[in-house]
Scaffold this motif. Sequence first.
Motif, PDB file in Angstrom:
ATOM      1  N   CYS A 174      38.822  47.623  32.669  1.00 28.26           N
ATOM      2  CA  CYS A 174      38.283  48.235  33.886  1.00 28.26           C
ATOM      3  C   CYS A 174      37.646  47.215  34.827  1.00 28.26           C
ATOM      4  CB  CYS A 174      37.242  49.294  33.521  1.00 28.26           C
ATOM      5  SG  CYS A 174      37.936  50.708  32.674  1.00 28.26           S
ATOM      6  N   GLU A 175      36.992  46.214  34.284  1.00 25.69           N
ATOM      7  CA  GLU A 175      36.211  45.277  35.104  1.00 25.69           C
ATOM      8  C   GLU A 175      37.000  44.051  35.556  1.00 25.69           C
ATOM      9  OE1 GLU A 175      33.230  46.072  36.201  1.00 25.69           O
ATOM     10  OE2 GLU A 175      33.266  47.924  35.035  1.00 25.69           O
ATOM     11  N   ARG A 177      39.423  41.933  37.334  1.00 23.41           N
ATOM     12  CA  ARG A 177      40.278  42.047  38.518  1.00 23.41           C
ATOM     13  C   ARG A 177      40.480  40.662  39.101  1.00 23.41           C
ATOM     14  NH1 ARG A 177      41.019  46.262  36.809  1.00 23.41           N
ATOM     15  NH2 ARG A 177      40.725  48.309  37.639  1.00 23.41           N
ATOM     16  N   ARG A 178      41.708  40.359  39.387  1.00 23.46           N
ATOM     17  CA  ARG A 178      41.997  39.169  40.178  1.00 23.46           C
ATOM     18  C   ARG A 178      41.849  39.585  41.637  1.00 23.46           C
ATOM     19  NH1 ARG A 178      44.161  35.534  36.674  1.00 23.46           N
ATOM     20  NH2 ARG A 178      45.273  36.352  34.887  1.00 23.46           N
ATOM     21  N   GLN A 181      44.530  41.726  43.069  1.00 25.24           N
ATOM     22  CA  GLN A 181      44.615  43.105  42.592  1.00 25.24           C
ATOM     23  C   GLN A 181      43.844  44.036  43.511  1.00 25.24           C
ATOM     24  OE1 GLN A 181      43.458  42.106  38.417  1.00 25.24           O
ATOM     25  NE2 GLN A 181      44.832  43.800  37.967  1.00 25.24           N
ATOM     26  N   ASN A 182      42.729  43.594  44.027  1.00 23.62           N
ATOM     27  CA  ASN A 182      41.954  44.434  44.933  1.00 23.62           C
ATOM     28  C   ASN A 182      42.734  44.709  46.216  1.00 23.62           C
ATOM     29  OD1 ASN A 182      39.792  44.541  43.145  1.00 23.62           O
ATOM     30  ND2 ASN A 182      38.919  42.652  43.946  1.00 23.62           N
ATOM     31  N   LYS A 185      45.548  47.236  45.271  1.00 18.86           N
ATOM     32  CA  LYS A 185      45.024  48.567  45.012  1.00 18.86           C
ATOM     33  C   LYS A 185      44.645  49.272  46.319  1.00 18.86           C
ATOM     34  CE  LYS A 185      41.713  51.218  42.442  1.00 18.86           C
ATOM     35  NZ  LYS A 185      40.466  51.288  41.779  1.00 18.86           N
ATOM     36  N   ASP A 191      48.698  54.874  45.531  1.00 14.62           N
ATOM     37  CA  ASP A 191      47.313  55.183  45.168  1.00 14.62           C
ATOM     38  C   ASP A 191      46.884  56.451  45.895  1.00 14.62           C
ATOM     39  OD1 ASP A 191      44.715  55.187  44.349  1.00 14.62           O
ATOM     40  OD2 ASP A 191      44.191  53.247  45.213  1.00 14.62           O
TER      41      ASP A 191
END
Length: 193
Positions: A174-175, A177-178, A181-182, A185, A191
Amino acid sequence: MRTANNFTLDKKNFLRYELGLLTMKSALSTRDSAWPIYCKSKKAHQRTPVQNTIRKTLRDIEIYYSEQTVSEDQHIHLICNTADMLSTELKSFLFNGRFRIGISQKLVNLHLKYLWVADVISEPPHCPLDGIVRDLAGINYNWTRNDSISEYKDAITSLRKIAAPRSLSAWELCEFRRPAQNLIKSSSPLDPN
């Protein structure tokens, strides 16, 4: 003529190969020039025996974790055994003749994460501990230099306090993130949010 069973096996073998490739690329890449993975005398084109040995090791790990529930003690023992076995088999290729604990845990834990996310195995006991996870959690652990199982266990204990009440694997999934990726997303047409 290919049957449905052959096609399913082909897909599994493809996925297994690609996950192994991703695992090796990440676990065997370090920006710490003072503590490389390989000895300086071995060039990239000479590392095929290393890759073959590690691929076999990853396959053995997959079988071991897919056939049983593995306790935390067994998991830690496997990390140590992997470091020792790869050190013995690949000594002439490795920096200081050693496949360090930190590299071993990253190799094992990252491969298990990939297998878990792909629904090949159940949730693994630990998550990969690398610089991103270390910095995210604010713990003191240098995975590229570490060759002490007690230091690794201390880092896991510290990380467990940060992750609570989630498991280590769930917390990291969950935590972690590259930055890219943000971006993906936030702009994904798939999404719903």
